[in-house]
Enzyme design. Structure first.
Site, PDB file in Angstrom:
ATOM      1  CE  LYS A 199     -12.729  60.841 -26.422  1.00  0.00           C
ATOM      2  NZ  LYS A 199     -13.989  61.064 -27.168  1.00  0.00           N
ATOM      3  NE  ARG A 204     -19.746  63.248 -31.455  1.00  0.00           N
ATOM      4  CZ  ARG A 204     -18.999  62.392 -30.761  1.00  0.00           C
ATOM      5  NH1 ARG A 204     -19.357  62.049 -29.531  1.00  0.00           N
ATOM      6  NH2 ARG A 204     -17.914  61.855 -31.292  1.00  0.00           N
ATOM      7  CG  HIS A 218     -16.876  58.918 -33.928  1.00  0.00           C
ATOM      8  ND1 HIS A 218     -15.798  58.127 -33.598  1.00  0.00           N
ATOM      9  CD2 HIS A 218     -17.641  58.981 -32.821  1.00  0.00           C
ATOM     10  CE1 HIS A 218     -15.908  57.735 -32.340  1.00  0.00           C
ATOM     11  NE2 HIS A 218     -17.038  58.233 -31.849  1.00  0.00           N
ATOM     12  NE  ARG A 248     -11.240  58.360 -34.786  1.00  0.00           N
ATOM     13  CZ  ARG A 248     -12.137  58.160 -35.745  1.00  0.00           C
ATOM     14  NH1 ARG A 248     -11.752  58.044 -37.014  1.00  0.00           N
ATOM     15  NH2 ARG A 248     -13.420  58.051 -35.461  1.00  0.00           N
ATOM     16  CE1 TYR A 304     -25.721  66.536   4.856  1.00  0.00           C
ATOM     17  CE2 TYR A 304     -24.362  65.571   3.119  1.00  0.00           C
ATOM     18  CZ  TYR A 304     -24.550  66.523   4.119  1.00  0.00           C
ATOM     19  OH  TYR A 304     -23.576  67.451   4.368  1.00  0.00           O
ATOM     20  CB  CYS A 337     -21.194  63.229   1.492  1.00  0.00           C
ATOM     21  SG  CYS A 337     -22.342  62.437   2.648  1.00  0.00           S
ATOM     22  CG  MET A 338     -18.198  67.775  -2.194  1.00  0.00           C
ATOM     23  SD  MET A 338     -18.116  69.532  -1.836  1.00  0.00           S
ATOM     24  CE  MET A 338     -19.743  70.059  -2.408  1.00  0.00           C
ATOM     25  CG  ASP A 339     -15.631  66.560   0.667  1.00  0.00           C
ATOM     26  OD1 ASP A 339     -15.090  66.981  -0.368  1.00  0.00           O
ATOM     27  OD2 ASP A 339     -16.372  67.260   1.392  1.00  0.00           O
TER      28      ASP A 339
END
Length: 380
Positions: free
Chosen positions: A39, A137, A169, A227, A270, A317-319
């Site tokens: 997954k 769950r 699980h 699993r 920042y 930062c973002m990038d």
């Protein structure tokens, strides 16, 4: 010698390590069948290439959270048995049955929806029934379990579904000695006994409970199938007990995009959370929180550059983020290793997880789609 990179960053995935890990887990599982959990894009490692390696390593089945993941495996040429276990109303059940994807159900409403798809397609739905043994769950509450069994048996008698699995699980298998472990095993045994008494637990029905941690520490929970998830990728499910001989498969690398000299007392990124203590060289690493580098890594996580560990300097930062390279002769284009197996002195994913107060699952699965996966060790 490192081969040149065509992109600012890449996640190098060692398929030989994955095959090794699956083989190790298969051996630890004794005679139990192995379903590899792939997954979330195979925990960030790349769905189809990783799944092929998992099967080559000895798994006979694959599991996904969502139907669309299983359909992507079929589209990618994977023919092994597949199981999907999180299904919401209105999903493409017809397509799933036509692709021979096994489905999990935990309530009668979903069973009826699966049965309707089976009638429309003329395909018998191979179905696993999930019991909630204490995780609260997924799964059927044990009070509702007899009703689920009865409905499944009625639909099986009609010929629209076939009960092929009974499962649950663990909540705390990665916490050896936790009191819930024995309680869940007892609850699972009780659910199995009810299924047997109802006639829903024939010899062809697969009983499965053990995740990575239970495979390695709870052999009595192996039943008919196990699993593994995180352990297939070489990351220990119980770090305090060691690595169990697993080999980390992912190495995350980037190239310095810019190196520049700045004076003493320069605020970096920042908020100026980092201020240089002397004249120094800063290096810009082109990865950020859009790529899965947690903003929380600011000042906490380390990377390897120029043969030395260096902390992230200033806000992620973002990038991009910055590192302080001092007077070392590093330049644009030089490689930075964020994490890897640790053999070259680089941080491991476990170190990143420990420093950031999280688990390795999050470290590897967060790596975003802008970072290409580059595969090594592809030979069988």
């Amino acid at each position: 010698m490192t081969s040149p990179m065509a992109t600012p960053a890449e996640a190098r995935v060692d398929l030989a390590a994955i095959r090794h890990n699956v083989a190790l887990l298969k051996e630890r599982a004794g005679g139990a069948e192995v379903l590899g959990a792939v997954k979330a894009d195979a925990y960030g490692h790349g769905l189809v290439p990783t799944s092929e390696a998992v099967l080559q390593g000895g798994a006979s089945r694959l599991g996904t959270a969502y139907i669309r993941e299983a359909l992507a495996l079929r589209a990618g040429g994977i023919t092994a048995p597949l199981l999907s276990w999180i299904i919401t109303p209105g999903e493409p059940l017809d397509e799933a049955l036509e692709a021979e994807i096994e489905l999990s159900a935990a309530d009668e409403g979903l069973l009826d929806e699966i049965a309707a798809a089976a009638r429309r397609t003329g395909r018998t739905a191979r179905t696993h029934l999930e019991a909630d043994t204490g995780m609260s769950r997924g799964g059927s509450p044990l009070a509702a379990w007899p009703g689920l069994l009865a409905r499944a048996l009625a639909l099986q008698a009609e010929g629209v579904i076939e009960i092929v699995g009974l499962w649950s699980h663990f909540a705390c298998a990665d916490m050896p000695g936790h009191g819930s472990i024995d309680r869940q095993i007892e609850a699972f045994e009780a659910a199995l006994k009810q299924a047997e008494q109802a006639g829903a637990a024939g010899s062809h029905v697969i009983r499965h409970l053990a995740n990575s941690a239970a495979i390695l520490t709870l052999p009595r929970t192996h039943y008919d199938m196990v699993r593994p998830g995180i352990a297939m990728y070489g990351l220990s499910p119980v770090p305090e007990l060691g690595d169990f001989g697993l080999r980390q498969a992912m190495t995350l690398v980037a190239r310095i995009a810019l190196a520049k000299r700045v004076p003493e007392s320069s605020g970096v990124s920042y908020g100026h959370l980092y201020v240089t203590s002397s004249e120094t060289t800063l290096g810009l690493v082109p990865l950020g929180y859009a790529d899965g580098i947690l903003r929380h890594a600011t000042g906490r996580a380390e990377v390897l550059a120029g043969g030395r560990r260096r902390a992230i300097a200033g806000r992620v930062c973002m990038d991009q983020f910055m590192i302080d390279m001092g007077d070392d002769p590093l330049a644009a284009g030089d490689e930075v290793i964020l994490f890897g197996p640790g053999g070259r002195g680089e941080p491991t994913a476990q170190e990143w997880a420990d420093n950031l107060g999280t688990i390795t699952h999050e470290i590897v699965t967060r790596i975003g789609s802008r970072v290409p996966r580059v595969y090594r060790g592809s030979g069988t």
